[in-house]
Design a protein around this motif. Sequence first.
Motif, PDB file in Angstrom:
ATOM      1  N   PRO A  94     -21.629  -5.072   5.847  1.00 53.20           N
ATOM      2  CA  PRO A  94     -22.792  -5.933   5.591  1.00 53.20           C
ATOM      3  C   PRO A  94     -22.403  -7.201   4.847  1.00 53.20           C
ATOM      4  N   HIS A  95     -23.009  -8.306   5.253  1.00 47.85           N
ATOM      5  CA  HIS A  95     -22.717  -9.596   4.644  1.00 47.85           C
ATOM      6  C   HIS A  95     -23.911 -10.064   3.818  1.00 47.85           C
ATOM      7  N   LEU A 113     -25.712 -13.035   1.533  1.00 46.20           N
ATOM      8  CA  LEU A 113     -25.774 -14.455   1.187  1.00 46.20           C
ATOM      9  C   LEU A 113     -26.396 -14.589  -0.194  1.00 46.20           C
ATOM     10  N   GLN A 168     -18.752  -7.352  -3.910  1.00 48.52           N
ATOM     11  CA  GLN A 168     -17.481  -7.122  -3.233  1.00 48.52           C
ATOM     12  C   GLN A 168     -16.847  -5.824  -3.701  1.00 48.52           C
ATOM     13  N   PHE A 187     -19.181  -5.033   0.096  1.00 48.44           N
ATOM     14  CA  PHE A 187     -19.896  -6.061   0.857  1.00 48.44           C
ATOM     15  C   PHE A 187     -19.057  -7.334   0.942  1.00 48.44           C
ATOM     16  N   THR A 188     -19.261  -8.102   1.994  1.00 44.39           N
ATOM     17  CA  THR A 188     -18.721  -9.456   2.043  1.00 44.39           C
ATOM     18  C   THR A 188     -19.817 -10.406   1.582  1.00 44.39           C
ATOM     19  N   THR A 189     -19.431 -11.550   1.035  1.00 45.44           N
ATOM     20  CA  THR A 189     -20.426 -12.451   0.443  1.00 45.44           C
ATOM     21  C   THR A 189     -20.164 -13.906   0.799  1.00 45.44           C
ATOM     22  N   THR A 190     -21.241 -14.686   0.767  1.00 42.75           N
ATOM     23  CA  THR A 190     -21.181 -16.143   0.836  1.00 42.75           C
ATOM     24  C   THR A 190     -22.056 -16.678  -0.276  1.00 42.75           C
ATOM     25  N   THR A 244     -25.290 -18.535  11.066  1.00 44.32           N
ATOM     26  CA  THR A 244     -24.511 -17.303  10.869  1.00 44.32           C
ATOM     27  C   THR A 244     -25.322 -16.346   9.998  1.00 44.32           C
ATOM     28  N   ALA A 257     -26.962 -13.686   7.704  1.00 40.62           N
ATOM     29  CA  ALA A 257     -26.508 -12.654   6.773  1.00 40.62           C
ATOM     30  C   ALA A 257     -27.362 -11.403   6.964  1.00 40.62           C
ATOM     31  N   ASP A 258     -26.915 -10.296   6.402  1.00 37.72           N
ATOM     32  CA  ASP A 258     -27.671  -9.043   6.484  1.00 37.72           C
ATOM     33  C   ASP A 258     -28.709  -8.934   5.373  1.00 37.72           C
TER      34      ASP A 258
END
Length: 236
Positions: free
Chosen positions: A2-3, A5, A22, A26-29, A44, A46-47
């Motif tokens: 899951p990403h 934002l 993280q 999770f991946t993050t922006t 793009t 996010a989840d």
Amino acid sequence: MPHILIVEDEAAIADTLIFALQGEGFTTTWLSLGAAALEHQRETPADLIILDIGLPDISGFETCKQLRRFSEVPVIFLSARDAEIDRVVGLEIGADDYVVKPFSPREVAARVRAILKRMAPRAVAEVAATSTQTPAPTPMLFRIDSERVQISYRGQLLSLTRHEFRLLQCLLEQPERVFSREQLLDALGVPADAGYERSIDSHIKSVRAKLRLVRAEAEPIQTHRGLGYSYSPGHS
């Protein structure tokens, strides 16, 4: 994976969230402006979005309103405002949770996990209404598509917000059961002690109005004074 934002203009807060999320896999922006977040979500998606209310360009509330025009991504508000009215407004415009600063990064990560777990697609369910007043079978009145987050009533697709969808789905899946406001808040994934109880009435009113657009005389959602609400197939 899951990403997430993160939309937050304070670097220290963003760094704390990034580290906690993280650490949970999770991946993050990270972005600091509401307009940039809207553009990012279009290009793009996010989840889930963690959204600060006090942004430099447009407020988090306004960002969420614009976001809901094209996306139903889950949103967690961050804010130093802890007044009940702010929490209620946040929920009513489409947020899934509201976290007051200062906060525990681990708690935010736990809330993210809980929301994403609830949002996991489920098989399409169909709710066939049966009348207690006649033994003859009745046509299917409601159709729930959990994967697309849609409900149809008498063959017509209802225009529901995510919270309205969850409330109606909860009622439809257990006909005649009376749900308290606290239980309906739980269906939304909102803690019962967060001060949102009366916002349930607002959501129910909105759902009823949309049902009446399909059949004006029907009253599928029944009010039980002092108790809560239920779905009654016999009034559909």
